[in-house]
Design a protein around this motif. Sequence first.
Motif, PDB file in Angstrom:
ATOM      1  N   GLY A 138       0.882  -1.168   0.093  1.00 20.38           N
ATOM      2  CA  GLY A 138      -0.016  -0.053  -0.059  1.00 20.38           C
ATOM      3  C   GLY A 138       0.855   1.181   0.079  1.00 20.38           C
ATOM      4  N   ILE A 139       0.469   2.259  -0.709  1.00 19.78           N
ATOM      5  CA  ILE A 139       1.264   3.390  -0.967  1.00 19.78           C
ATOM      6  C   ILE A 139       0.387   4.620  -0.638  1.00 19.78           C
ATOM      7  CG2 ILE A 139       3.247   2.365  -2.288  1.00 19.78           C
ATOM      8  CD1 ILE A 139       2.015   3.372  -4.843  1.00 19.78           C
ATOM      9  N   GLU A 140      -0.602   4.481  -0.420  1.00 26.05           N
ATOM     10  CA  GLU A 140      -1.507   5.833  -0.289  1.00 26.05           C
ATOM     11  C   GLU A 140      -0.846   6.601   0.881  1.00 26.05           C
ATOM     12  OE1 GLU A 140      -3.447   2.455   2.174  1.00 26.05           O
ATOM     13  OE2 GLU A 140      -2.537   2.693   0.342  1.00 26.05           O
ATOM     14  N   PHE A 141      -0.284   6.483   1.715  1.00 25.38           N
ATOM     15  CA  PHE A 141       0.200   7.216   2.705  1.00 25.38           C
ATOM     16  C   PHE A 141       1.766   7.906   2.797  1.00 25.38           C
ATOM     17  CE2 PHE A 141      -3.036   4.790   5.569  1.00 25.38           C
ATOM     18  CZ  PHE A 141      -3.609   5.818   5.746  1.00 25.38           C
ATOM     19  N   LEU A 142       2.242   7.465   1.187  1.00 21.12           N
ATOM     20  CA  LEU A 142       3.514   7.717   1.120  1.00 21.12           C
ATOM     21  C   LEU A 142       3.484   9.524   0.932  1.00 21.12           C
ATOM     22  CD1 LEU A 142       5.178   5.253  -1.312  1.00 21.12           C
ATOM     23  CD2 LEU A 142       5.750   5.625   1.005  1.00 21.12           C
ATOM     24  N   PRO A 143       4.632  10.081   1.150  1.00 20.05           N
ATOM     25  CA  PRO A 143       4.794  11.589   0.792  1.00 20.05           C
ATOM     26  C   PRO A 143       4.609  11.668  -0.683  1.00 20.05           C
ATOM     27  CG  PRO A 143       6.251  11.136   2.392  1.00 20.05           C
ATOM     28  CD  PRO A 143       5.737   9.806   1.817  1.00 20.05           C
ATOM     29  N   TRP A 144       3.937  12.835  -1.059  1.00 20.58           N
ATOM     30  CA  TRP A 144       3.606  12.958  -2.651  1.00 20.58           C
ATOM     31  C   TRP A 144       4.805  13.084  -3.265  1.00 20.58           C
ATOM     32  CZ3 TRP A 144      -0.894  16.819  -2.256  1.00 20.58           C
ATOM     33  CH2 TRP A 144      -2.168  16.218  -1.803  1.00 20.58           C
ATOM     34  N   CYS A 145       6.136  13.476  -2.728  1.00 22.16           N
ATOM     35  CA  CYS A 145       7.035  13.659  -3.523  1.00 22.16           C
ATOM     36  C   CYS A 145       7.876  12.281  -3.854  1.00 22.16           C
ATOM     37  CB  CYS A 145       8.219  14.590  -2.723  1.00 22.16           C
ATOM     38  SG  CYS A 145       8.623  14.067  -1.311  1.00 22.16           S
ATOM     39  N   GLN A 146       7.583  11.404  -3.040  1.00 18.60           N
ATOM     40  CA  GLN A 146       7.903   9.940  -2.980  1.00 18.60           C
ATOM     41  C   GLN A 146       7.174   9.368  -4.422  1.00 18.60           C
ATOM     42  OE1 GLN A 146       8.196   7.833   0.427  1.00 18.60           O
ATOM     43  NE2 GLN A 146      10.088   9.005   0.951  1.00 18.60           N
ATOM     44  N   TRP A 147       5.898   9.562  -4.514  1.00 22.13           N
ATOM     45  CA  TRP A 147       5.208   9.000  -5.328  1.00 22.13           C
ATOM     46  C   TRP A 147       5.605   9.629  -6.785  1.00 22.13           C
ATOM     47  CZ3 TRP A 147       0.365   6.498  -6.365  1.00 22.13           C
ATOM     48  CH2 TRP A 147       0.016   6.231  -5.146  1.00 22.13           C
ATOM     49  N   LEU A 148       6.028  11.101  -6.949  1.00 21.01           N
ATOM     50  CA  LEU A 148       6.771  11.615  -8.143  1.00 21.01           C
ATOM     51  C   LEU A 148       7.687  10.968  -8.586  1.00 21.01           C
ATOM     52  CD1 LEU A 148       5.843  15.253  -7.129  1.00 21.01           C
ATOM     53  CD2 LEU A 148       4.685  13.788  -8.910  1.00 21.01           C
ATOM     54  N   GLY A 149       8.579  10.386  -7.476  1.00 17.28           N
ATOM     55  CA  GLY A 149       9.854   9.789  -7.964  1.00 17.28           C
ATOM     56  C   GLY A 149       9.842   8.275  -8.090  1.00 17.28           C
ATOM     57  N   MET A 150       8.548   7.699  -8.125  1.00 19.63           N
ATOM     58  CA  MET A 150       8.552   6.273  -8.496  1.00 19.63           C
ATOM     59  C   MET A 150       8.485   5.947  -9.837  1.00 19.63           C
ATOM     60  SD  MET A 150       6.579   4.520  -5.557  1.00 19.63           S
ATOM     61  CE  MET A 150       4.946   5.579  -5.126  1.00 19.63           C
TER      62      MET A 150
END
Length: 139
Positions: free
Chosen positions: A86-98
Amino acid sequence: MILNELMHNHTWETISVQFLKSYPEAKNNLEGYKMVFEKLKEMDPKSIAMAIVISKETDIIDGDYFIDVAGIYNHPKSLEEKYPQGIEFLPWCQWLGMEISKDSLINFSEPEILVHCFYEMTYVSLSEEDIQKAIHRER
């Protein structure tokens, strides 16, 4: 391709059409999603060793399908890390880097990928600060 690169290939106008197609119930929050889109475009991505995996799944109870968005470790170090996370709680900057998984890029259009990611990353709230507060309340 990372999510940040994908975002910069599109405008809100192309994404909003897909948003309403994929999630008609989002109509009432479309302005909020637009604000998230604009905020994300200004953020710097932070690379993490995970890839975004989007898949079409079938509910075993009623047979309806749903879209699942998860993260998978690029180099798993444990048995648990070999499974989608689950990744819904990751910081958005980390989403952007995936990275976006190759299968996701093959099976979904770029606007669909963006919409499903935005929907998942804002599932708790349209505010990253509220999401982080929710994490701390659960601990």
